[in-house]
Scaffold this motif. Structure first.
Motif, PDB file in Angstrom:
ATOM      1  N   CYS A 115       6.020  23.642   4.790  1.00 55.70           N
ATOM      2  CA  CYS A 115       7.390  24.064   4.482  1.00 55.70           C
ATOM      3  C   CYS A 115       7.621  25.543   4.797  1.00 55.70           C
ATOM      4  CB  CYS A 115       7.701  23.799   3.007  1.00 55.70           C
ATOM      5  SG  CYS A 115       7.979  22.058   2.611  1.00 55.70           S
ATOM      6  N   LYS A 116       6.552  26.334   4.838  1.00 55.09           N
ATOM      7  CA  LYS A 116       6.700  27.777   5.065  1.00 55.09           C
ATOM      8  C   LYS A 116       7.304  28.085   6.425  1.00 55.09           C
ATOM      9  CE  LYS A 116       2.546  28.662   2.282  1.00 55.09           C
ATOM     10  NZ  LYS A 116       1.153  29.154   2.303  1.00 55.09           N
ATOM     11  N   SER A 117       7.075  27.198   7.400  1.00 59.30           N
ATOM     12  CA  SER A 117       7.535  27.481   8.763  1.00 59.30           C
ATOM     13  C   SER A 117       9.051  27.570   8.857  1.00 59.30           C
ATOM     14  CB  SER A 117       7.017  26.407   9.724  1.00 59.30           C
ATOM     15  OG  SER A 117       7.489  25.123   9.334  1.00 59.30           O
ATOM     16  N   ILE A 118       9.768  26.947   7.922  1.00 58.19           N
ATOM     17  CA  ILE A 118      11.234  26.957   7.975  1.00 58.19           C
ATOM     18  C   ILE A 118      11.794  28.345   7.687  1.00 58.19           C
ATOM     19  CG2 ILE A 118      11.725  26.451   5.551  1.00 58.19           C
ATOM     20  CD1 ILE A 118      13.400  24.807   8.602  1.00 58.19           C
ATOM     21  N   LEU A 119      11.005  29.224   7.100  1.00 60.34           N
ATOM     22  CA  LEU A 119      11.481  30.562   6.751  1.00 60.34           C
ATOM     23  C   LEU A 119      11.699  31.446   7.974  1.00 60.34           C
ATOM     24  CD1 LEU A 119       9.211  31.252   3.639  1.00 60.34           C
ATOM     25  CD2 LEU A 119      11.672  30.811   3.638  1.00 60.34           C
ATOM     26  N   GLN A 120      11.021  31.135   9.075  1.00 61.78           N
ATOM     27  CA  GLN A 120      11.174  31.873  10.335  1.00 61.78           C
ATOM     28  C   GLN A 120      10.944  33.381  10.122  1.00 61.78           C
ATOM     29  OE1 GLN A 120      15.005  30.817  11.990  1.00 61.78           O
ATOM     30  NE2 GLN A 120      14.357  28.741  12.495  1.00 61.78           N
ATOM     31  N   LEU A 121       9.758  33.695   9.644  1.00 64.45           N
ATOM     32  CA  LEU A 121       9.386  35.087   9.383  1.00 64.45           C
ATOM     33  C   LEU A 121       8.318  35.579  10.359  1.00 64.45           C
ATOM     34  CD1 LEU A 121       9.293  35.009   5.482  1.00 64.45           C
ATOM     35  CD2 LEU A 121      10.945  36.230   6.901  1.00 64.45           C
ATOM     36  N   ASN A 122       8.300  34.998  11.555  1.00 68.53           N
ATOM     37  CA  ASN A 122       7.299  35.422  12.539  1.00 68.53           C
ATOM     38  C   ASN A 122       7.468  36.890  12.926  1.00 68.53           C
ATOM     39  OD1 ASN A 122       6.113  32.911  12.630  1.00 68.53           O
ATOM     40  ND2 ASN A 122       7.337  32.195  14.346  1.00 68.53           N
ATOM     41  N   VAL A 166       0.855  -1.191   0.000  1.00 68.66           N
ATOM     42  CA  VAL A 166       0.000   0.000   0.000  1.00 68.66           C
ATOM     43  C   VAL A 166       0.888   1.237   0.000  1.00 68.66           C
ATOM     44  CG1 VAL A 166      -1.857   1.215   1.176  1.00 68.66           C
ATOM     45  CG2 VAL A 166      -1.728  -1.282   1.294  1.00 68.66           C
ATOM     46  N   VAL A 167       0.578   2.178  -0.875  1.00 64.65           N
ATOM     47  CA  VAL A 167       1.339   3.429  -0.952  1.00 64.65           C
ATOM     48  C   VAL A 167       0.685   4.445  -0.017  1.00 64.65           C
ATOM     49  CG1 VAL A 167       2.102   5.315  -2.441  1.00 64.65           C
ATOM     50  CG2 VAL A 167       1.999   2.972  -3.339  1.00 64.65           C
ATOM     51  N   PHE A 168       1.421   4.852   1.018  1.00 63.22           N
ATOM     52  CA  PHE A 168       0.932   5.853   1.957  1.00 63.22           C
ATOM     53  C   PHE A 168       1.560   7.197   1.603  1.00 63.22           C
ATOM     54  CE2 PHE A 168       0.830   1.904   4.586  1.00 63.22           C
ATOM     55  CZ  PHE A 168      -0.551   1.829   4.693  1.00 63.22           C
ATOM     56  N   LEU A 169       0.726   8.205   1.385  1.00 66.30           N
ATOM     57  CA  LEU A 169       1.201   9.530   1.007  1.00 66.30           C
ATOM     58  C   LEU A 169       0.687  10.578   1.982  1.00 66.30           C
ATOM     59  CD1 LEU A 169       0.653   9.468  -2.885  1.00 66.30           C
ATOM     60  CD2 LEU A 169       2.789   9.067  -1.638  1.00 66.30           C
ATOM     61  N   HIS A 170       1.515  11.580   2.216  1.00 66.37           N
ATOM     62  CA  HIS A 170       1.123  12.760   2.977  1.00 66.37           C
ATOM     63  C   HIS A 170       0.724  13.827   1.976  1.00 66.37           C
ATOM     64  CE1 HIS A 170       2.284  15.884   6.331  1.00 66.37           C
ATOM     65  NE2 HIS A 170       1.059  16.041   5.863  1.00 66.37           N
ATOM     66  N   CYS A 171      -0.480  14.350   2.100  1.00 64.01           N
ATOM     67  CA  CYS A 171      -1.042  15.314   1.142  1.00 64.01           C
ATOM     68  C   CYS A 171       0.010  16.335   0.701  1.00 64.01           C
ATOM     69  CB  CYS A 171      -2.226  16.029   1.767  1.00 64.01           C
ATOM     70  SG  CYS A 171      -2.861  17.413   0.776  1.00 64.01           S
ATOM     71  N   ILE A 172       0.219  16.441  -0.598  1.00 64.57           N
ATOM     72  CA  ILE A 172       1.280  17.288  -1.129  1.00 64.57           C
ATOM     73  C   ILE A 172       1.014  18.770  -0.856  1.00 64.57           C
ATOM     74  CG2 ILE A 172       0.304  17.635  -3.452  1.00 64.57           C
ATOM     75  CD1 ILE A 172       3.170  17.028  -4.531  1.00 64.57           C
ATOM     76  N   ILE A 173      -0.258  19.155  -0.766  1.00 61.34           N
ATOM     77  CA  ILE A 173      -0.584  20.563  -0.493  1.00 61.34           C
ATOM     78  C   ILE A 173      -0.294  20.894   0.964  1.00 61.34           C
ATOM     79  CG2 ILE A 173      -2.390  22.333  -0.568  1.00 61.34           C
ATOM     80  CD1 ILE A 173      -3.768  20.769  -2.729  1.00 61.34           C
ATOM     81  N   GLU A 232      14.116  21.862   3.041  1.00 64.50           N
ATOM     82  CA  GLU A 232      12.864  21.407   3.656  1.00 64.50           C
ATOM     83  C   GLU A 232      11.954  20.752   2.618  1.00 64.50           C
ATOM     84  OE1 GLU A 232      10.180  21.084   7.012  1.00 64.50           O
ATOM     85  OE2 GLU A 232      12.337  21.241   6.689  1.00 64.50           O
ATOM     86  N   PHE A 233      11.924  21.309   1.425  1.00 65.73           N
ATOM     87  CA  PHE A 233      11.145  20.696   0.350  1.00 65.73           C
ATOM     88  C   PHE A 233      11.697  19.309   0.019  1.00 65.73           C
ATOM     89  CE2 PHE A 233       8.807  24.498  -0.357  1.00 65.73           C
ATOM     90  CZ  PHE A 233       7.758  24.167  -1.215  1.00 65.73           C
ATOM     91  N   ARG A 234      13.011  19.190  -0.031  1.00 60.66           N
ATOM     92  CA  ARG A 234      13.624  17.903  -0.357  1.00 60.66           C
ATOM     93  C   ARG A 234      13.326  16.875   0.730  1.00 60.66           C
ATOM     94  NH1 ARG A 234      19.263  18.638   0.058  1.00 60.66           N
ATOM     95  NH2 ARG A 234      19.006  20.223  -1.571  1.00 60.66           N
ATOM     96  N   ARG A 235      13.299  17.308   1.985  1.00 61.43           N
ATOM     97  CA  ARG A 235      13.058  16.377   3.092  1.00 61.43           C
ATOM     98  C   ARG A 235      11.616  15.920   3.154  1.00 61.43           C
ATOM     99  NH1 ARG A 235      11.122  16.429   8.255  1.00 61.43           N
ATOM    100  NH2 ARG A 235      10.529  18.632   8.100  1.00 61.43           N
ATOM    101  N   ARG A 236      10.698  16.837   2.977  1.00 57.61           N
ATOM    102  CA  ARG A 236       9.295  16.542   3.212  1.00 57.61           C
ATOM    103  C   ARG A 236       8.656  15.660   2.133  1.00 57.61           C
ATOM    104  NH1 ARG A 236       6.238  18.195   7.104  1.00 57.61           N
ATOM    105  NH2 ARG A 236       6.946  19.799   8.550  1.00 57.61           N
ATOM    106  N   PHE A 237       9.120  15.757   0.913  1.00 56.82           N
ATOM    107  CA  PHE A 237       8.459  15.047  -0.179  1.00 56.82           C
ATOM    108  C   PHE A 237       9.155  13.739  -0.520  1.00 56.82           C
ATOM    109  CE2 PHE A 237       7.337  19.506  -0.632  1.00 56.82           C
ATOM    110  CZ  PHE A 237       5.958  19.428  -0.768  1.00 56.82           C
TER     111      PHE A 237
END
Length: 401
Positions: free
Chosen positions: A79-86, A66-73, A252-257
């Protein structure tokens, strides 16, 4: 779609899913893919829904993967959280709430914008659960920053928002506007129904290459794709910081996908079978690929037909393994977009004024709202079934004195 009441633990979700599959007589051994939003009760290693489903499928068919995927959206949004723009986002949200959450301030601000012929007539609220919200809010505040500064001076509230006069902060603000604009553009490409997983992942792969380009240009003090940042004098002094942010985002994009990357070769083979090298393909597909690439009729069909129609046109006896792989890849859900869209429809219909709306009625409403099927009104009329509803009688009396 099922209603859950009470707890939503992994075992509760599994019991509900299992009941639906058994009620519809669906074989666990043919389950090909499960796509989730990545919450712990779904992805838990020991008692999560996916672990329970995997164990159940292995019991029925040990050879089935079974292929388990985490929603790409969802992953793109995380991934935006890595920018640290709080330090940019928090003051902007505070500013928007100061103007919009107070009735008097909001009315005065809208009137002020009308009198100054501003480019926009109002600010936008930020909502964390909306994918495009943050980028649009930042863009709107940036375009109205001059009017906002003038309005705060009239209200004698400029001291509460010193960031608007800080050049370094404005420079970071400009960078945030541009990078979130690019992220929103990617997010829109990932939305929509009936999207093949390979097309979704191709957009993500292209964006990773764009981030590398952005970082390289930024290190050379070029702001070609950051027009808002290019207007700031402090931009050239902060290029190292922005390059680091872009590099972090790319990693972060490379890690998450990684879950999509595991199936990338199979997706490419199904998406572009005519350009694949048979030597690098799995052994059971090599001869079929050669036959397919040598067939001129198949080449023409591939150019003129949709991908699903192309594989439907192939001979099952000639290309059994290729068709099996195509079925496994095409049925994958790359995102939970359909679920999110249906959930939005449910929220619209399940208003607080409809407290007596039952699960059955809600399910019927959502079926009508989301179905692609067109009702056959002629057939319904011929059946002659009519529903007569009683209407209250209203009588009005008037007297003349």
């Amino acid at each position: 779609m099922e209603s859950l009441k009470g707890k939503t633990r992994g075992e509760d979700l599994y019991e509900q899913v299992s009941a639906v599959i058994e009620r519809r007589n669906l074989p666990w051994s043919k389950l090909a893919n499960v796509t989730t939003d990545g919450s712990p009760n779904l992805t838990g290693k020991n008692v999560g829904l996916l672990k329970r489903i995997q164990d159940k499928v292995k019991e029925e068919n040990p050879a089935q993967n079974v292929v388990f995927l985490h929603c790409i959206i969802h992953q793109e949004s995380l991934c935006k959280s890595i920018l640290q723009l709080n330090h940019v986002v928090d003051p902007v949200v505070k500013l928007v709430n100061f103007i919009r959450a107070r009735g008097l301030n909001h009315r005065q601000f809208v009137t002020f914008l009308e009198e100054t012929d501003a480019a926009h007539q109002d600010l936008l609220y930020h909502s964390r659960v909306r994918w495009l919200s943050l980028g649009k809010v930042l863009q709107r505040v940036w375009e109205l920053k001059e009017e906002i500064s003038s309005f705060l001076e009239l209200k004698e509230k400029s001291e509460e928002f010193p960031e608007l006069s800080d050049e370094n902060w404005l420079c970071d603000f400009a960078f945030a506007v541009d990078i979130f604009s690019h992220l929103n553009e990617l997010n829109v490409k990932l939305q929509g129904k009936d999207q093949f997983v390979h097309n979704l992942y191709t957009n993500v792969t292209a964006f990773k290459s764009k981030l590398i380009l952005f970082s390289r240009q930024m290190s050379n003090k070029s702001f070609t794709h950051f027009p808002t940042l290019a207007t700031q004098k402090e931009a050239t002094r902060n290029t190292k910081k922005y390059c680091k942010s872009l590099d972090d985002l790319q990693r972060e994009f490379r890690r998450r996908f990684s879950d999509f990357e595991k199936n990338d070769k199979s997706l490419q083979l199904v998406s572009c079978p005519l350009s694949q090298d048979p030597d690098t393909a799995p052994q059971e597909l090599q001869l079929e690929l050669i036959d397919l690439q040598s067939d001129s009729a198949s080449k023409e069909n591939f150019k003129s037909l949709k991908l699903t129609d192309f594989y439907a046109s192939l001979n099952k006896a000639t290309f059994p393994n290729l068709l099996r792989l195509a079925q496994e890849m095409i049925v994958l859900f790359g995102s939970t977009y359909v679920c999110e869209q249906t959930f939005s429809v449910m929220n619209i219909n399940k208003a607080r004024h409809r407290s007596k709306l039952t699960d059955q009625h809600l399910r019927s409403i959502l079926r009508i709202a989301t179905t692609k099927l067109a009702p056959d009104f002629d057939a319904l009329a011929k059946k002659g079934d009519q529903q007569y509803c009683s209407h209250p009688t209203v009588v009005s009396f008037s007297t003349v004195s």
